[in-house]
Design a protein around this motif. Structure first.
Motif, PDB file in Angstrom:
ATOM      1  N   ALA A   1       0.831  -1.208   0.000  1.00 47.37           N
ATOM      2  CA  ALA A   1       0.000   0.000   0.000  1.00 47.37           C
ATOM      3  C   ALA A   1       0.863   1.254   0.000  1.00 47.37           C
ATOM      4  O   ALA A   1       0.506   2.283  -0.598  1.00 47.37           O
ATOM      5  N   LEU A   2       2.025   1.171   0.673  1.00 47.86           N
ATOM      6  CA  LEU A   2       2.945   2.308   0.723  1.00 47.86           C
ATOM      7  C   LEU A   2       4.029   2.215  -0.343  1.00 47.86           C
ATOM      8  O   LEU A   2       4.770   3.190  -0.555  1.00 47.86           O
ATOM      9  N   LYS A   3       4.130   1.042  -0.978  1.00 48.45           N
ATOM     10  CA  LYS A   3       5.150   0.780  -1.990  1.00 48.45           C
ATOM     11  C   LYS A   3       6.560   1.079  -1.478  1.00 48.45           C
ATOM     12  O   LYS A   3       7.377   1.688  -2.159  1.00 48.45           O
ATOM     13  N   ARG A   4       6.792   0.658  -0.244  1.00 49.13           N
ATOM     14  CA  ARG A   4       8.126   0.883   0.297  1.00 49.13           C
ATOM     15  C   ARG A   4       8.542  -0.273   1.197  1.00 49.13           C
ATOM     16  O   ARG A   4       7.698  -1.004   1.729  1.00 49.13           O
ATOM     17  N   VAL A   5       9.862  -0.401   1.352  1.00 44.62           N
ATOM     18  CA  VAL A   5      10.434  -1.425   2.211  1.00 44.62           C
ATOM     19  C   VAL A   5      10.803  -0.792   3.545  1.00 44.62           C
ATOM     20  O   VAL A   5      11.519   0.216   3.582  1.00 44.62           O
ATOM     21  N   LYS A   6      10.315  -1.371   4.607  1.00 42.71           N
ATOM     22  CA  LYS A   6      10.585  -0.868   5.957  1.00 42.71           C
ATOM     23  C   LYS A   6      11.563  -1.807   6.658  1.00 42.71           C
ATOM     24  O   LYS A   6      11.322  -3.009   6.738  1.00 42.71           O
ATOM     25  N   ARG A   7      12.642  -1.268   7.133  1.00 39.25           N
ATOM     26  CA  ARG A   7      13.601  -2.079   7.892  1.00 39.25           C
ATOM     27  C   ARG A   7      13.133  -2.181   9.343  1.00 39.25           C
ATOM     28  O   ARG A   7      12.736  -1.182   9.952  1.00 39.25           O
ATOM     29  N   ILE A   8      13.183  -3.397   9.887  1.00 34.77           N
ATOM     30  CA  ILE A   8      12.813  -3.621  11.280  1.00 34.77           C
ATOM     31  C   ILE A   8      14.055  -3.428  12.128  1.00 34.77           C
ATOM     32  O   ILE A   8      15.023  -4.191  12.001  1.00 34.77           O
ATOM     33  N   SER A   9      14.064  -2.415  12.978  1.00 38.56           N
ATOM     34  CA  SER A   9      15.244  -2.145  13.794  1.00 38.56           C
ATOM     35  C   SER A   9      15.384  -3.194  14.888  1.00 38.56           C
ATOM     36  O   SER A   9      14.413  -3.833  15.294  1.00 38.56           O
ATOM     37  N   SER A  10      16.621  -3.358  15.353  1.00 40.41           N
ATOM     38  CA  SER A  10      16.879  -4.371  16.387  1.00 40.41           C
ATOM     39  C   SER A  10      16.101  -4.088  17.662  1.00 40.41           C
ATOM     40  O   SER A  10      15.760  -5.007  18.411  1.00 40.41           O
ATOM     41  N   ARG A  11      15.775  -2.831  17.902  1.00 43.11           N
ATOM     42  CA  ARG A  11      15.028  -2.475  19.113  1.00 43.11           C
ATOM     43  C   ARG A  11      13.545  -2.805  18.997  1.00 43.11           C
ATOM     44  O   ARG A  11      12.825  -2.770  19.998  1.00 43.11           O
ATOM     45  N   ASN A  12      13.090  -3.101  17.779  1.00 42.55           N
ATOM     46  CA  ASN A  12      11.671  -3.393  17.575  1.00 42.55           C
ATOM     47  C   ASN A  12      11.396  -4.867  17.316  1.00 42.55           C
ATOM     48  O   ASN A  12      10.277  -5.237  16.949  1.00 42.55           O
ATOM     49  N   LYS A  13      12.395  -5.738  17.517  1.00 40.47           N
ATOM     50  CA  LYS A  13      12.231  -7.158  17.218  1.00 40.47           C
ATOM     51  C   LYS A  13      11.213  -7.843  18.129  1.00 40.47           C
ATOM     52  O   LYS A  13      10.683  -8.899  17.785  1.00 40.47           O
ATOM     53  N   SER A  14      10.934  -7.241  19.281  1.00 37.52           N
ATOM     54  CA  SER A  14       9.967  -7.850  20.197  1.00 37.52           C
ATOM     55  C   SER A  14       8.537  -7.484  19.834  1.00 37.52           C
ATOM     56  O   SER A  14       7.588  -7.979  20.441  1.00 37.52           O
ATOM     57  N   GLY A  15       8.346  -6.618  18.834  1.00 42.06           N
ATOM     58  CA  GLY A  15       7.012  -6.210  18.416  1.00 42.06           C
ATOM     59  C   GLY A  15       6.291  -7.320  17.668  1.00 42.06           C
ATOM     60  O   GLY A  15       6.912  -8.247  17.138  1.00 42.06           O
ATOM     61  N   PRO A  16       4.943  -7.262  17.593  1.00 38.36           N
ATOM     62  CA  PRO A  16       4.162  -8.319  16.935  1.00 38.36           C
ATOM     63  C   PRO A  16       4.320  -8.297  15.421  1.00 38.36           C
ATOM     64  O   PRO A  16       4.364  -7.233  14.800  1.00 38.36           O
ATOM     65  N   PHE A  17       4.397  -9.469  14.834  1.00 39.16           N
ATOM     66  CA  PHE A  17       4.508  -9.608  13.389  1.00 39.16           C
ATOM     67  C   PHE A  17       3.126  -9.633  12.761  1.00 39.16           C
ATOM     68  O   PHE A  17       2.348 -10.560  12.985  1.00 39.16           O
ATOM     69  N   MET A  18       2.777  -8.599  12.015  1.00 36.15           N
ATOM     70  CA  MET A  18       1.533  -8.511  11.254  1.00 36.15           C
ATOM     71  C   MET A  18       0.303  -8.839  12.109  1.00 36.15           C
ATOM     72  O   MET A  18      -0.596  -9.559  11.696  1.00 36.15           O
ATOM     73  N   GLY A  19       0.290  -8.309  13.324  1.00 41.91           N
ATOM     74  CA  GLY A  19      -0.865  -8.490  14.196  1.00 41.91           C
ATOM     75  C   GLY A  19      -1.002  -9.859  14.825  1.00 41.91           C
ATOM     76  O   GLY A  19      -1.990 -10.147  15.499  1.00 41.91           O
TER      77      GLY A  19
END
Length: 265
Positions: A116-134
């Motif tokens: 939808a945004l036509k962009r690649v988002k890098r997942i930072s090492s500090r955000n690895k504990s966040g939920p994957f796609m809900g």
């Protein structure tokens, strides 16, 4: 002449004998490490794989939503594995793609392509504990298992899924991990992971992942048909159902790069 598989079986038998006998020759930390090394060695040499997956999200009220995915993975013997996950259904997530490069010591490299945004988002090492796609899986849960990612402690034996199993406590080396520790149950029969308890940063039980319906491929490699992650704190769960596994199909390293994220269909 002994081949690699035979050597692994002999090593596994030695570990089983030492741990089961409560031998004082090994500390609990050494026992935990050796059991975990056997888990890794029993699942080495498959080269590459692809599979179809259903991701079933359950909320606390019992409602569910279903997503269809395709996952490709290539084995990296000198590094962590690389994987490419593509969402095919439903329409609101179609074309979303996730690329993960696991590493034994360094922080994993992970990217998420949002069509939808036509962009690649890098997942930072500090955000690895966040939920994957809900889902109830965190980004760090999607990394391949590498020995160097944890320190270990053997806790004893316990039956799980009807199988006598080792219990091994694992402590993440990554300071940005969302977990203080994991307790992993590994069956003594084939060194397959049967269950994992995840403890949050407050050292409170957060989630439990169970593996069921193991099938053997190429007369050596075991894969669970179903993985179920239950979040004890929010009442939600995510079930992964796998099918159509194909191994050694000739996937190349070039199939796993940021440009591949935008090429998925």
């Amino acid at each position: 002449m002994l081949n690699k598989i035979s050597i692994n079986k002999l090593a596994a038998a030695a570990v089983f004998t030492l741990v089961s006998s409560g031998s004082s020759a090994l500390t609990q930390e050494q026992q935990g490490l050796q059991i975990s090394q056997q888990v890794k060695q029993h699942d080495t040499g498959w080269t590459d794989s692809s599979a179809d997956m259903l991701m079933i999200l359950h909320n606390a009220q019992g409602q569910k939503s279903i997503r269809e995915l395709k996952i490709k993975t290539i084995e990296q013997l000198e590094d962590g594995d690389k994987s490419l996950t593509t969402f095919n259904k439903p329409r609101d997530v179609k074309g979303t793609a996730f690329l993960s490069f696991s590493h034994p010591v360094e922080a994993d490299d992970q990217w998420l392509y949002l069509p939808a945004l036509k962009r690649v988002k890098r997942i930072s090492s500090r955000n690895k504990s966040g939920p994957f796609m809900g889902s109830q899986f965190a980004f760090e849960d999607l990394s391949s298992f590498e020995i160097e990612k944890y320190s270990y402690k053997y806790l004893g034996d316990q039956a799980v899924n009807g199988l006598d199993s080792f219990m091994v406590e694992q402590y993440p080396a990554d300071p940005h991990s969302g977990y203080t520790r994991r307790i992993v149950w590994v069956d003594k029969e084939a060194y397959r992971i049967q269950k994992i308890d995840f403890y949050d940063r407050k050292n409170t039980l957060l989630k439990t992942l169970t593996y069921t319906g193991y099938q053997q491929y190429l007369n050596q490699y075991w894969r669970a048909d179903t993985m179920n992650m239950v979040n004890h704190q929010n009442g939600k769960s995510t079930e992964l159902k796998w099918k159509n596994y194909v191994f050694k199909s000739g996937l190349k390293d070039g199939d796993f790069n940021k440009n591949a994220l935008k090429r998925v269909r």
